[in-house]
Motif scaffolding. Sequence first.
Motif, PDB file in Angstrom:
ATOM      1  N   MET A   1       0.843  -1.169   0.000  1.00 52.99           N
ATOM      2  CA  MET A   1       0.000   0.000   0.000  1.00 52.99           C
ATOM      3  C   MET A   1       0.891   1.235   0.000  1.00 52.99           C
ATOM      4  N   GLU A   2       0.416   2.292  -0.612  1.00 51.83           N
ATOM      5  CA  GLU A   2       1.188   3.534  -0.705  1.00 51.83           C
ATOM      6  C   GLU A   2       1.314   4.196   0.674  1.00 51.83           C
ATOM      7  N   LYS A   3       2.312   5.046   0.814  1.00 56.23           N
ATOM      8  CA  LYS A   3       2.597   5.708   2.082  1.00 56.23           C
ATOM      9  C   LYS A   3       1.386   6.486   2.611  1.00 56.23           C
ATOM     10  N   GLN A   4       0.764   7.328   1.777  1.00 55.48           N
ATOM     11  CA  GLN A   4      -0.366   8.150   2.235  1.00 55.48           C
ATOM     12  C   GLN A   4      -1.569   7.290   2.623  1.00 55.48           C
ATOM     13  N   GLU A   5      -1.780   6.213   1.894  1.00 58.18           N
ATOM     14  CA  GLU A   5      -2.880   5.307   2.235  1.00 58.18           C
ATOM     15  C   GLU A   5      -2.614   4.636   3.575  1.00 58.18           C
ATOM     16  N   ALA A   6      -1.374   4.235   3.821  1.00 59.64           N
ATOM     17  CA  ALA A   6      -1.010   3.621   5.103  1.00 59.64           C
ATOM     18  C   ALA A   6      -1.244   4.600   6.247  1.00 59.64           C
ATOM     19  N   ILE A   7      -0.872   5.850   6.054  1.00 60.45           N
ATOM     20  CA  ILE A   7      -1.082   6.875   7.083  1.00 60.45           C
ATOM     21  C   ILE A   7      -2.574   7.029   7.373  1.00 60.45           C
ATOM     22  N   ARG A   8      -3.378   7.085   6.333  1.00 60.13           N
ATOM     23  CA  ARG A   8      -4.827   7.251   6.490  1.00 60.13           C
ATOM     24  C   ARG A   8      -5.433   6.050   7.215  1.00 60.13           C
ATOM     25  N   VAL A   9      -5.072   4.844   6.801  1.00 62.55           N
ATOM     26  CA  VAL A   9      -5.644   3.624   7.390  1.00 62.55           C
ATOM     27  C   VAL A   9      -5.246   3.495   8.862  1.00 62.55           C
ATOM     28  N   ILE A  10      -3.992   3.729   9.172  1.00 57.98           N
ATOM     29  CA  ILE A  10      -3.521   3.614  10.555  1.00 57.98           C
ATOM     30  C   ILE A  10      -4.213   4.659  11.434  1.00 57.98           C
ATOM     31  N   GLU A  12      -7.141   6.085  10.979  1.00 57.42           N
ATOM     32  CA  GLU A  12      -8.541   5.688  11.163  1.00 57.42           C
ATOM     33  C   GLU A  12      -8.679   4.591  12.217  1.00 57.42           C
ATOM     34  N   LYS A  13      -7.798   3.610  12.182  1.00 47.45           N
ATOM     35  CA  LYS A  13      -7.891   2.494  13.127  1.00 47.45           C
ATOM     36  C   LYS A  13      -7.558   2.944  14.552  1.00 47.45           C
ATOM     37  N   VAL A  14      -6.609   3.854  14.695  1.00 48.14           N
ATOM     38  CA  VAL A  14      -6.292   4.379  16.032  1.00 48.14           C
ATOM     39  C   VAL A  14      -7.494   5.143  16.578  1.00 48.14           C
ATOM     40  N   ARG A  15      -8.105   5.999  15.740  1.00 51.21           N
ATOM     41  CA  ARG A  15      -9.295   6.753  16.170  1.00 51.21           C
ATOM     42  C   ARG A  15     -10.428   5.809  16.565  1.00 51.21           C
ATOM     43  N   LEU A  16     -10.588   4.720  15.821  1.00 54.82           N
ATOM     44  CA  LEU A  16     -11.643   3.746  16.091  1.00 54.82           C
ATOM     45  C   LEU A  16     -11.460   3.097  17.464  1.00 54.82           C
ATOM     46  N   LEU A  17     -10.225   2.809  17.827  1.00 55.82           N
ATOM     47  CA  LEU A  17      -9.954   2.089  19.069  1.00 55.82           C
ATOM     48  C   LEU A  17      -9.845   2.986  20.299  1.00 55.82           C
ATOM     49  N   GLU A  18      -9.536   4.258  20.099  1.00 51.16           N
ATOM     50  CA  GLU A  18      -9.382   5.172  21.227  1.00 51.16           C
ATOM     51  C   GLU A  18     -10.729   5.758  21.625  1.00 51.16           C
ATOM     52  N   HIS A  43      13.727  -0.083   3.927  1.00 48.13           N
ATOM     53  CA  HIS A  43      14.214   0.296   2.587  1.00 48.13           C
ATOM     54  C   HIS A  43      13.140   0.055   1.534  1.00 48.13           C
ATOM     55  N   ARG A  44      11.928   0.542   1.801  1.00 49.36           N
ATOM     56  CA  ARG A  44      10.794   0.315   0.908  1.00 49.36           C
ATOM     57  C   ARG A  44      10.133   1.631   0.549  1.00 49.36           C
ATOM     58  N   ALA A  45       9.417   1.629  -0.574  1.00 45.37           N
ATOM     59  CA  ALA A  45       8.574   2.755  -0.972  1.00 45.37           C
ATOM     60  C   ALA A  45       7.114   2.450  -0.661  1.00 45.37           C
ATOM     61  N   ASP A  46       6.778   1.159  -0.568  1.00 49.79           N
ATOM     62  CA  ASP A  46       5.410   0.739  -0.265  1.00 49.79           C
ATOM     63  C   ASP A  46       5.357   0.208   1.168  1.00 49.79           C
ATOM     64  N   PHE A  47       4.208   0.399   1.817  1.00 55.63           N
ATOM     65  CA  PHE A  47       4.034  -0.023   3.204  1.00 55.63           C
ATOM     66  C   PHE A  47       3.385  -1.410   3.222  1.00 55.63           C
ATOM     67  N   PRO A  48       4.031  -2.404   3.850  1.00 53.54           N
ATOM     68  CA  PRO A  48       3.455  -3.751   3.905  1.00 53.54           C
ATOM     69  C   PRO A  48       2.154  -3.761   4.715  1.00 53.54           C
ATOM     70  N   GLU A  49       1.084  -4.208   4.105  1.00 50.40           N
ATOM     71  CA  GLU A  49      -0.235  -4.186   4.738  1.00 50.40           C
ATOM     72  C   GLU A  49      -0.283  -4.927   6.084  1.00 50.40           C
ATOM     73  N   PRO A  50       0.398  -6.070   6.252  1.00 47.53           N
ATOM     74  CA  PRO A  50       0.344  -6.752   7.550  1.00 47.53           C
ATOM     75  C   PRO A  50       0.923  -5.940   8.720  1.00 47.53           C
ATOM     76  N   LEU A  51       1.694  -4.900   8.421  1.00 48.34           N
ATOM     77  CA  LEU A  51       2.281  -4.089   9.487  1.00 48.34           C
ATOM     78  C   LEU A  51       1.325  -3.008  10.006  1.00 48.34           C
ATOM     79  N   VAL A  52       0.160  -2.852   9.375  1.00 44.82           N
ATOM     80  CA  VAL A  52      -0.799  -1.821   9.796  1.00 44.82           C
ATOM     81  C   VAL A  52      -1.185  -2.026  11.260  1.00 44.82           C
TER      82      VAL A  52
END
Length: 126
Positions: A1-10, A12-18, A43-52
């Motif tokens: 997943m792209e960097k900005q998408e990873a930021i958005r998804v993470i 959202e999930k933090v807001r959901l749980l807090e 050393h990546r340009a894409d964010f691995p989805e399992p790390l979300v």
Amino acid sequence: MEKQEAIRVITEKVRLLESRPLSEALLSFYVEKLVADILDYCHRADFPEPLVYSAVDLIRKRLADEDMASDELGVQASGPLSSVKMDDTEFKFAVSNIDPTGCLADLDFATLKPKLNRWRKVVSLP
């Protein structure tokens, strides 16, 4: 997943749980920094989805650590004593002036490194 998408998804999930209100600017900063640190370490340009989910856990832990640190600031000085003087009442605490949340955040990232190593790419030198 792209960097900005990873930021958005993470975020959202933090807001959901807090359950408490969060500072949007602070939350955005922490998420962007963590994603940048992970991408840099791996050393990546894409964010691995399992790390979300690991990133969400780390951000929530950082927020909890900051809450604890701010609660402790309201209490008079506490911690291990390095010396006590009886007359004229002198106390010296064996603590440093380093911000504890910064240190904890670095330690927390270090605990994530074994998971990150699975997604780390080898960089070839020129």
